[in-house]
Motif scaffolding. Structure first.
Motif, short mmCIF file in Angstrom:
data_model
loop_
_atom_site.label_atom_id
_atom_site.label_comp_id
_atom_site.label_asym_id
_atom_site.label_seq_id
_atom_site.Cartn_x
_atom_site.Cartn_y
_atom_site.Cartn_z
N THR A 274 16.11 5.11 -6.99
CA THR A 274 16.39 6.55 -7.05
C THR A 274 15.10 7.36 -7.21
O THR A 274 15.01 8.49 -6.73
CB THR A 274 17.34 6.87 -8.22
OG1 THR A 274 16.85 6.26 -9.42
CG2 THR A 274 18.73 6.35 -7.94
N THR A 275 14.09 6.78 -7.87
CA THR A 275 12.80 7.46 -7.98
C THR A 275 12.16 7.61 -6.61
O THR A 275 11.63 8.68 -6.26
CB THR A 275 11.85 6.68 -8.92
OG1 THR A 275 12.42 6.63 -10.22
CG2 THR A 275 10.49 7.36 -8.99
N ILE A 276 12.21 6.54 -5.81
CA ILE A 276 11.66 6.60 -4.46
C ILE A 276 12.40 7.63 -3.61
O ILE A 276 11.81 8.43 -2.89
CB ILE A 276 11.72 5.22 -3.79
CG1 ILE A 276 10.88 4.22 -4.56
CG2 ILE A 276 11.24 5.29 -2.34
CD1 ILE A 276 11.06 2.79 -4.12
N ARG B 283 6.12 3.00 -8.09
CA ARG B 283 4.92 3.31 -7.29
C ARG B 283 4.61 2.16 -6.34
O ARG B 283 4.25 2.38 -5.17
CB ARG B 283 3.73 3.58 -8.20
CG ARG B 283 2.45 3.95 -7.43
CD ARG B 283 1.33 4.34 -8.37
NE ARG B 283 0.14 4.68 -7.62
CZ ARG B 283 -0.80 3.80 -7.27
NH1 ARG B 283 -0.66 2.52 -7.61
NH2 ARG B 283 -1.87 4.18 -6.59
N PHE B 284 4.75 0.93 -6.83
CA PHE B 284 4.53 -0.23 -5.97
C PHE B 284 5.49 -0.23 -4.79
O PHE B 284 5.09 -0.45 -3.64
CB PHE B 284 4.69 -1.51 -6.80
CG PHE B 284 4.78 -2.76 -5.97
CD1 PHE B 284 3.65 -3.32 -5.39
CD2 PHE B 284 6.01 -3.37 -5.73
CE1 PHE B 284 3.73 -4.46 -4.61
CE2 PHE B 284 6.10 -4.52 -4.97
CZ PHE B 284 4.96 -5.06 -4.40
N PHE B 285 6.78 0.03 -5.06
CA PHE B 285 7.77 0.05 -3.99
C PHE B 285 7.50 1.20 -3.02
O PHE B 285 7.70 1.06 -1.81
CB PHE B 285 9.18 0.18 -4.58
CG PHE B 285 9.68 -1.08 -5.22
CD1 PHE B 285 9.66 -2.28 -4.55
CD2 PHE B 285 10.19 -1.07 -6.51
CE1 PHE B 285 10.11 -3.45 -5.14
CE2 PHE B 285 10.65 -2.22 -7.12
CZ PHE B 285 10.61 -3.42 -6.43
N THR B 286 7.07 2.36 -3.56
CA THR B 286 6.78 3.50 -2.69
C THR B 286 5.61 3.20 -1.77
O THR B 286 5.65 3.51 -0.57
CB THR B 286 6.47 4.75 -3.54
OG1 THR B 286 7.56 5.01 -4.43
CG2 THR B 286 6.26 5.96 -2.63
N MET B 287 4.57 2.59 -2.30
CA MET B 287 3.42 2.22 -1.48
C MET B 287 3.82 1.18 -0.43
O MET B 287 3.35 1.24 0.72
CB MET B 287 2.30 1.67 -2.37
CG MET B 287 1.67 2.70 -3.30
SD MET B 287 0.87 4.06 -2.42
CE MET B 287 -0.48 3.21 -1.64
N SER C 69 2.21 4.49 7.27
CA SER C 69 1.56 5.67 6.70
C SER C 69 0.43 5.25 5.77
O SER C 69 0.55 4.28 5.01
CB SER C 69 2.58 6.51 5.92
OG SER C 69 1.94 7.58 5.25
N ASP C 70 -0.68 6.00 5.83
CA ASP C 70 -1.83 5.72 4.96
C ASP C 70 -1.87 6.65 3.76
O ASP C 70 -2.88 6.72 3.05
CB ASP C 70 -3.13 5.87 5.76
CG ASP C 70 -3.23 4.84 6.89
OD1 ASP C 70 -2.74 3.72 6.70
OD2 ASP C 70 -3.78 5.19 7.95
N ASP C 71 -0.80 7.40 3.54
CA ASP C 71 -0.76 8.34 2.41
C ASP C 71 -0.88 7.61 1.08
O ASP C 71 -0.41 6.47 0.93
CB ASP C 71 0.53 9.15 2.44
CG ASP C 71 0.60 10.06 3.66
OD1 ASP C 71 -0.46 10.29 4.27
OD2 ASP C 71 1.71 10.51 4.00
N PHE C 72 -1.49 8.27 0.12
CA PHE C 72 -1.64 7.70 -1.22
C PHE C 72 -0.63 8.37 -2.14
O PHE C 72 -0.46 9.60 -2.10
CB PHE C 72 -3.06 7.92 -1.74
CG PHE C 72 -3.30 7.33 -3.10
CD1 PHE C 72 -3.54 5.98 -3.25
CD2 PHE C 72 -3.26 8.14 -4.23
CE1 PHE C 72 -3.77 5.43 -4.50
CE2 PHE C 72 -3.48 7.61 -5.49
CZ PHE C 72 -3.73 6.24 -5.63
N VAL C 73 0.04 7.57 -2.95
CA VAL C 73 1.08 8.09 -3.84
C VAL C 73 0.65 7.93 -5.29
O VAL C 73 0.25 6.83 -5.70
CB VAL C 73 2.42 7.36 -3.61
CG1 VAL C 73 3.49 7.87 -4.57
CG2 VAL C 73 2.88 7.54 -2.18
#
Length: 657
Positions: A36-38, A129-133, A141-145
């Protein structure tokens, strides 16, 4: 002794039982809060591809995850209550009313839920954060979260687990209310059903289960053949029949077929049972019927998880191949519209181009079909076909060589080949007023010349230059043809970004118009990116849900085997006392675990294989590599639970003497 003291002493005494339940709660809370956070992270849901409905996909995934988590927690609570049955029986024996027992267990559950959800949210915060990356990596995507804490995700998690907690209390109260004192003392050793001799009708049902599974496999293998599936309604009916036959067949297989097979094995021993038979075969026979529902559920969950994961992997694995099927060029223009080429020259961007003349004509290709479809299916097959001249086709196929009475088919995709199998060496017929001609098809090529958004997936026909000129001059063909030519451009990779900007600038944002149609072809780089995002989203959510399925099914078996190991502890003690070694007992346990974990896994793999094989062509261009990779990873992770269970049994056997 005060009531509060009794509660805390009870929790301390049951710590060895609580850790299973506590771990199940922590894992469920961690998984749900992370997901749910993602889904509430704007960097994830608002991606560059406007066609990608990431928010909606995550909502669907969230609902499925709630169901998985709820089932998992309910099962863990049921097992936990079963293992505490003697304790509850003792409380009733000393005169404690059921309402008081309910209150005590409710307080314990509240402490457990509060602690587990708090830890789950904390762990989920770091893992999100790990799952989002990982998700952004999958979609290219090369975006940083940054570390991200979502209040909405926290509230949603608390609400979901509060509702689950309410149902857990109702489940607990119901189990205690319907329990009898004698049953509580026998709950751990009581079989769910009395085992009787195999009756003839049970043998028939066992065979029926195998037949139903086989029928489901066969029907799935011909699901999308045009001779069998005429309309969308036919497809849904066929899929429902397959689903029903496989699910019912799986239950009957575990309920009756396995019992019959193991009884045959035991009967063949003629009373001469060895230690392996005692430890493995006999317990399986006595428990298989009571376990048939859970084993069937685990098998179906395994097949569903693997099916979703495999299709996602196939789609993701074949992104570039799918884009090349759509068009093998970086950029395509139609009917010489726009000034793209002039701008490339102006900006001094190197490029290669190929221009093709095309026409649309009525060509009957039904004679190429390996099997003649029904008349209803034939009505849905259009004869409108894109035609290319021989001289243009040589730009793509240099070795091509045809006469005036011959033709080539190009762009015969894997999806088309699976649904409508065609054979070369047969004739097709041009169907036009004043121009009726039979052509022998020499070869059917997979590689396309004409982009798929012009052919709608139907193979294009290559004819001789003379016949192509006749078609161009035919008035009916002129009316049917919307696009007379297209030009494909290939540019160096380092210039793709600049060329893409020029393409949209010089072609009215990639729009091409004719009197009959309007096209919006995407540059290949943008198409690959869009497909990568779409398939990445699918495989990520499928992977997340698949992980939940894997953990749920593996944990259910693990918890169940732990309970059985504790029940069989006295049997192991007896075996050790009469002289059997640990290694001899473990051989039987290895066989038992091979059955308990191996059979649901093998049948689940078969279910998923036939399900994926029936419709994989709609998702990608390669079946076996992504399918076997997915299955291999799943088997590896699933085996961890079997190893943990075996180790637990080994500890029980060692402690038995």
């Amino acid at each position: 002794m005060s009531f509060n003291t009794l509660v805390f002493r009870s929790m301390r005494k049951n710590i060895r039982h609580y850790y299973l339940y506590f771990f199940a709660l922590i894992f469920s809370a961690t998984l749900y809060f992370s997901f749910t956070t993602i889904s509430s992270n704007d960097d994830v849901t608002h991606m560059r591809n406007a066609d990608l409905k990431a928010g909606a996909a995550f909502q669907v995934g969230s609902i499925i995850l709630i169901i998985i988590v709820a089932v998992f927690v309910f099962y863990a609570n049921h097992l936990f209550m079963k293992r505490r049955s003697r304790e509850i029986g003792l409380y009733q024996l000393i005169g404690m009313p059921k309402s008081k027992i309910n209150s005590m267990i409710c307080i314990e559950n509240f402490i457990l839920f509060t602690s587990a959800v708090s830890l789950g949210v904390l762990i989920g915060y770091f893992f999100s954060r790990f799952f989002t990356m990982a998700f952004l990596k999958v979609i290219g995507s090369d975006d940083f979260v940054e570390m991200y804490f979502s209040t909405d995700a926290l509230v949603q998690t608390l609400v979901v687990f509060a509702i689950i907690f309410g149902f857990i209390l109702l489940q607990t109260m119901w189990l205690i209310a319907r329990s009898k004192l004698l049953d509580l003392f026998q709950a751990e050793s009581k079989s769910e059903q009395q085992i009787k001799k195999i009756a003839p009708y049970q043998l028939v049902l066992g065979l029926l289960g195998i037949v139903l599974i086989g029928f489901g496999y066969y029907r799935s293998s011909i699901l999308f053949e045009v001779k069998n599936t005429i309309t969308l309604n036919d497809l849904f009916i066929a899929m429902a029949i397959i689903l029903f036959s496989v699910i019912i067949g799986t239950f009957l297989f575990f309920r009756y077929s396995v019992s019959f097979l193991f009884n045959v094995i035991r009967s063949s021993k003629k009373g001469h049972l060895n230690i392996t038979d005692v430890v493995a075969v006999t317990p399986i026979i006595h428990r298989i019927r009571s376990s048939s529902l859970s084993l069937s559920l685990i098998t179906i969950l395994t097949a569903l998880a693997l099916g979703i994961l495999s299709l996602g992997s196939i789609a993701y694995y074949g992104v570039h191949a799918t884009a090349n099927q759509n068009s093998s060029y970086d950029f395509v223009t139609f009917n010489n519209q726009g000034s793209f080429e002039q701008q490339l020259k102006k900006e001094q961007i190197d490029f290669k181009k190929q221009t093709f003349q095309i026409v649309s004509a009525d060509i009957d290709t039904q004679n190429l079909l390996k099997e003649k479809p029904t008349d209803d299916a034939l009505e849905n097959i259009s004869n409108k076909t894109q035609v290319v001249a021989f001289s243009d086709a040589k730009k793509v196929f240099p070795s091509i060589n045809i006469t005036d009475d011959e033709a080539y088919l190009t762009g015969y995709s894997q999806m088309m080949a699976s649904i409508i199998p065609l054979e070369s060496g047969r004739t097709i017929q041009v169907l036009l007023p004043g121009l009726t001609k039979n052509l022998e098809v020499k070869t059917i090529e997979k590689q396309a010349i004409v982009p798929s958004y012009l052919t709608s997936g139907v193979p294009a026909v290559v004819v001789s230059d003379a016949l192509f000129k006749q078609l161009q001059e035919n008035k009916k063909v002129q009316k049917m043809t919307a696009w007379h030519s297209f030009t494909g451009y290939t540019v160096p990779e380092q210039d793709i970004k600049q060329a893409t900007e020029l393409y949209f600038k010089t072609t009215n944002d990639g729009t091409f118009k004719s009197k009959k149609q309007e096209l919006h072809p995407k540059p290949k780089a943008i198409l690959i990116k869009a497909l990568q995002e779409q398939m990445g989203l699918v495989i990520f959510i499928a992977g997340f849900i698949g992980l939940a399925f894997l953990f749920t099914s593996g944990s259910i078996l693990y918890f169940k085997q732990m309970s059985e190991a504790d029940e069989e502890r006295t049997s192991f003690t007896t075996m050790r006392k009469i002289g059997f070694s640990e290694q001899e007992i473990m051989r039987g346990i290895y066989m038992k675990q091979l059955f308990n974990f191996g059979i649901p896994l093998v049948i689940g793999l078969l279910h998923s294989y036939f399900a994926v094989k029936s419709g994989w062509m709609f998702f990608g261009t390669e079946l076996y590599t992504p399918l076997f990779m997915t299955m291999g990873i799943y088997i590896l992770l699933y085996s961890i639970f079997a190893l943990l269970t075996t180790q637990y049994y080994k500890n029980v056997v060692r402690q038995a003497l």
